[in-house]
Design an enzyme around this catalytic site. Structure first.
Site, PDB file in Angstrom:
ATOM      1  N   VAL A 103      10.509 -19.418   9.759  1.00 24.13           N
ATOM      2  CA  VAL A 103      11.916 -19.300  10.147  1.00 24.13           C
ATOM      3  C   VAL A 103      12.106 -19.450  11.660  1.00 24.13           C
ATOM      4  O   VAL A 103      13.158 -19.908  12.109  1.00 24.13           O
ATOM      5  CB  VAL A 103      12.526 -17.976   9.627  1.00 24.13           C
ATOM      6  CG1 VAL A 103      12.025 -16.781  10.433  1.00 24.13           C
ATOM      7  CG2 VAL A 103      14.049 -18.046   9.639  1.00 24.13           C
ATOM      8  N   ASP A 179      15.595 -12.887   4.435  1.00 22.77           N
ATOM      9  CA  ASP A 179      15.050 -11.559   4.113  1.00 22.77           C
ATOM     10  C   ASP A 179      13.541 -11.563   4.225  1.00 22.77           C
ATOM     11  O   ASP A 179      12.897 -12.609   4.075  1.00 22.77           O
ATOM     12  CB  ASP A 179      15.397 -11.193   2.671  1.00 22.77           C
ATOM     13  CG  ASP A 179      14.640 -12.087   1.701  1.00 22.77           C
ATOM     14  OD1 ASP A 179      15.070 -13.241   1.498  1.00 22.77           O
ATOM     15  OD2 ASP A 179      13.578 -11.674   1.193  1.00 22.77           O
ATOM     16  N   GLY A 321      11.470 -17.438   1.276  1.00 19.42           N
ATOM     17  CA  GLY A 321      12.362 -16.430   1.841  1.00 19.42           C
ATOM     18  C   GLY A 321      12.485 -16.618   3.335  1.00 19.42           C
ATOM     19  O   GLY A 321      12.381 -17.748   3.830  1.00 19.42           O
ATOM     20  N   GLU A 322      12.732 -15.500   4.063  1.00 14.67           N
ATOM     21  CA  GLU A 322      12.841 -15.528   5.538  1.00 14.67           C
ATOM     22  C   GLU A 322      14.071 -16.295   6.010  1.00 14.67           C
ATOM     23  O   GLU A 322      14.207 -16.533   7.213  1.00 14.67           O
ATOM     24  CB  GLU A 322      11.660 -16.244   6.208  1.00 14.67           C
ATOM     25  CG  GLU A 322      10.314 -15.686   6.027  1.00 14.67           C
ATOM     26  CD  GLU A 322       9.267 -16.493   6.820  1.00 14.67           C
ATOM     27  OE1 GLU A 322       9.624 -17.361   7.630  1.00 14.67           O
ATOM     28  OE2 GLU A 322       8.084 -16.227   6.603  1.00 14.67           O
ATOM     29  N   GLY A 323      14.897 -16.795   5.105  1.00 15.26           N
ATOM     30  CA  GLY A 323      15.992 -17.653   5.529  1.00 15.26           C
ATOM     31  C   GLY A 323      15.580 -19.098   5.698  1.00 15.26           C
ATOM     32  O   GLY A 323      16.346 -19.915   6.224  1.00 15.26           O
TER      33      GLY A 323
END
Lengths: 356, 356
Positions: A103, A179, A321-323
C-alpha cells in the site's frame, strides 16, 4: 464519553443526505456531448455520474485522494483462524511506517496521501506516520464473548467520523479505505453474517491462505459467535461491538463522516466492505456515497457488495487487503473524471454526432 | 517493393522467439519474498511474471509506454454497417491531432507517448502529430471483393514492423495499441471469423451502436465476404488482404515488430485483438508477448482473447476503441512492476513469513 460519542454519531447520521440524482444526470448529459459514442466508456460513465451525484455538482475534475489504512488486532486469532501469527499485525504496521508494504508503493504511485491508523493493535507502534486512534490492545475473542464494549464501538465510530471530517476539511475529495489485522476476515465474516444475514459457510473464505482445516475452524467460530450473539440483531452498534474489530469500527466511522461531508468513499475488499455495511445499516444514504474498487475472492465480499448495490471496478483476484485494491482502482476513478473535464465535444471538435 | 516487404516480414518472423519461462519463474520467486501472502496480488502477479518472461529478465521496473493508434477507412462502410458516416474517421484523426479525444486525455494522464498513424483514411490529414503510413485512400468493399491487394497487406505489416522497431529503439518498453476506422469492427469480424474460424453471428456486435437492422446487415456482409473468400484460408496474408483493413495490417505489423524486439504488447479491444490474431497466425510465439487490457462487449472479442490465451485485466463495458482500454489498463501494468521493484521483503522488513 459514551454520551459524547453517541451524540457525535447521531449528529453525523442526521447530516447524511441522499445524493443528488440531478447532478448525475447533468454529468451524463455532458458526457453525451463528448466525442465518443454514447455510453462507450461503459462503467466509467456510471462512475462519473455517481461521483457527480455525491459531490452534488457535474463540475468536477480529479479529486485529491487520501487512503486510510486502519489496523487492529483480534482476540479471535487464538482460535487459529489465520495462516499468520498475531504479531504480524504490528509487524505490518511497522512496515507501513517504514514505507515497504504494497500500500505504500501503490499510494505513492497513485499520488494518494496515506493515513495509517492504529485502531488497536496489541502493542502500540510509536511512529510519526502512525495515527493513534486506539480503542484498546486488541479485541476480545468474539467466539466466547463480545469483541469489544459498546463504548469502544461507539468511540471507534466517533474517531472515524472525526478523521473523515478532518481529511475532508483538508481538501481531500475522495477517501479510500484499507485494513490490516490478523484474523480480521473472521470478524468481518461474523459481522457480515449477522448483518446481511447469511450462513457462516457463505461468508467465510481462506483469508490470507488458510487450509481446509483452518476454514472449518473459521466457519465453526462464526457459527458459535452468531449463536452467542443471538438476540442483539436489531442493534447495529451492539452487533458491531459483539462481532466486529477496532479497525472495522473506525472504518465504518470514516464511511459515515465522508458521507456527511459529501466525499466519495472508495472501498477495498471484504473487511472494508463489511465496515461499509455497518455504516449502511446505520444510514442507508451513506451507501450512496460508496464506490467498490474491486471484488475479492472472499465469498462474503460479493454478498456484501450486492447488498450495498455496488458493482466493482476491478476483478483481479486481489486478496491482500491494506487498501491495495482501492489504490489500484484510483487511476480509473481519476481518469473518468479527467475525461469528463478535458475531452472535446462533438461541436467543438467538428465531429459528426450520430446520436448513438 | 512486394519483395522487400516480404523479406522484412520473413526476417522479422525469424527473429521472434518464445519467451523465457525461467525469467517469469524468477519474478515469481522474487514476488514470493515480498511482504504479502503468496499470490495475494492475484492477476497482477501473473502479469509481472509474463512481462519478465517477455523481457527475458526479472530485473524490471516500470516500462516507458507508447500508444500507437492507427486509423484507416473501410470500403465496407457503403454497406451501412456503422452508426456513423465514413467522414468521422478523418474527423476523429483531426480530433486526435488537436488533442481532444479520449485517447489524448488518457495517454496524457498515463504518461504514454501517443503515436497517431494514418494507415489510409480516404482523405489524408496533414498534421505534424499524424504519422503517415498510408496504404491507400481507404480499403475496397470487402463484401464484394478483396479489401486490399496482397502488396498493400504486406506493406502494412512491414510499416508496422518498422514503427515498432523504431519505438523499441527509442527506448519504449511497452507498446499499447489502438484503432480508429468507421466500419472497422465489420472488417475485424470478417477477419476473425475466417481466422478462428467462427460463424458470422458469433463475431458480429453492435460496434459504436448500430440497431438490430444494422446488425443484421453486418452479419450478412460478413457471410458474403467469407463465402467469397473461400479457398484462401491457409494464406494468412491473403486473408488479411481479402478481409482486413489498413490499420489492422499496420497494427498486426506492430505486434510482430514488438515481439521481435522483446517488447510487451498491450492490446485494446476487438479490432486490435484481431490484428493480434493475424500476428499470432504468422508467428505463434508473438502471442506470448501480448497482454489483454480489457474485454469489450463485442462478442468476437472474447473468442479472440480465448484463442490468444489471454485473460483481460479490465471488464468495464468499454467500447470506444482508440486504445482507450489499453490506456486505462496501463496503471495496472506499471503498478505491478513497481510493486516488484519497490516492495520490502519479509526478511528486510522483519515480518514473519507464514509461507502461504
Amino acid at each position: 464519553m459514551t454520551v459524547a460519542a453517541e451524540r457525535a454519531l447521531a449528529s453525523t447520521l442526521a447530516r447524511i443526505e441522499p445524493v443528488d440524482a440531478a447532478a448525475g444526470e447533468e454529468a451524463q448529459r455532458l458526457l453525451d456531448g463528448k466525442t465518443k459514442p454514447r455510453g462507450s466508456l461503459g462503467q466509467l460513465e456510471t462512475l462519473v455520474c455517481r461521483i457527480a451525484s455525491i459531490r452534488r455538482t457535474a463540475t468536477i475534475g480529479p479529486l485529491r485522494p487520501a487512503l486510510v489504512v486502519a489496523a487492529g488486532d483480534h482476540g479471535v486469532a487464538v482460535e487459529d483462524v489465520s495462516a499468520y501469527p498475531q504479531q504480524v499485525t504490528r509487524q505490518m504496521l511497522e512496515n507501513f511506517a517504514a514505507g515497504g508494504a504494497a500500500v505504500n508503493v501503490l499510494s505513492n504511485e497513485m499520488g494518494a496521501r496515506l493515513v495509517v491508523v492504529d485502531a488497536g493493535v496489541v502493542e502500540p507502534v510509536e511512529h510519526e506516520s502512525v495515527r493513534s486512534l486506539r480503542l484498546g490492545a486488541g479485541t476480545a475473542n468474539l467466539a466466547v464473548g463480545p469483541a469489544m464494549t459498546r463504548w469502544q464501538a461507539l468511540s471507534g465510530l466517533a474517531k472515524g467520523i472525526e478523521l473523515a471530517e478532518e481529511l475532508a476539511g483538508d481538501g481531500f475529495g475522495l477517501l479510500a479505505l484499507g485494513d490490516m489485522g490478523i484474523a480480521n476476515t473472521t470478524a468481518a465474516a461474523a459481522l457480515a453474517a449477522a448483518l446481511l444475514p447469511a450462513e457462516p459457510e457463505a461468508v467465510c473464505g481462506r483469508g490470507t491462505g488458510i487450509d481446509d482445516a483452518g476454514l472449518g475452524r473459521k466457519v465453526a467460530v462464526v457459527r458459535r459467535a452468531l449463536a452467542r450473539h443471538g438476540a442483539r440483531r436489531d442493534d447495529v452498534v451492539g452487533t458491531l461491538a459483539d462481532l466486529g474489530g477496532f479497525e472495522i469500527a473506525v472504518l465504518a466511522g470514516v464511511c459515515l463522516g465522508a458521507a456527511a461531508a459529501r466525499v466519495p468513499i472508495l472501498l477495498d475488499g471484504f473487511v472494508t466492505g463489511t465496515a461499509a455495511l455497518v455504516a449502511a445499516r446505520l444510514s442507508a444514504a451513506s451507501a450512496e456515497h460508496m464506490i467498490a474498487a474491486h471484488r475479492s475472492p472472499e465469498p462474503g465480499h460479493a454478498l456484501v457488495l450486492a447488498e450495498l448495490g455496488l458493482r466493482p471496478l476491478l476483478d483481479l483476484g486481489l486478496r491482500l487487503g491494506e487498501g491495495s485494491g482501492a489504490a489500484l482502482a484510483l487511476p480509473l476513478v481519476q481518469s473518468a473524471l479527467v475525461l469528463l473535464a478535458e475531452m472535446s465535444t462533438f461541436e467543438a471538435a467538428g465531429v459528426t454526432d450520430a446520436g448513438v
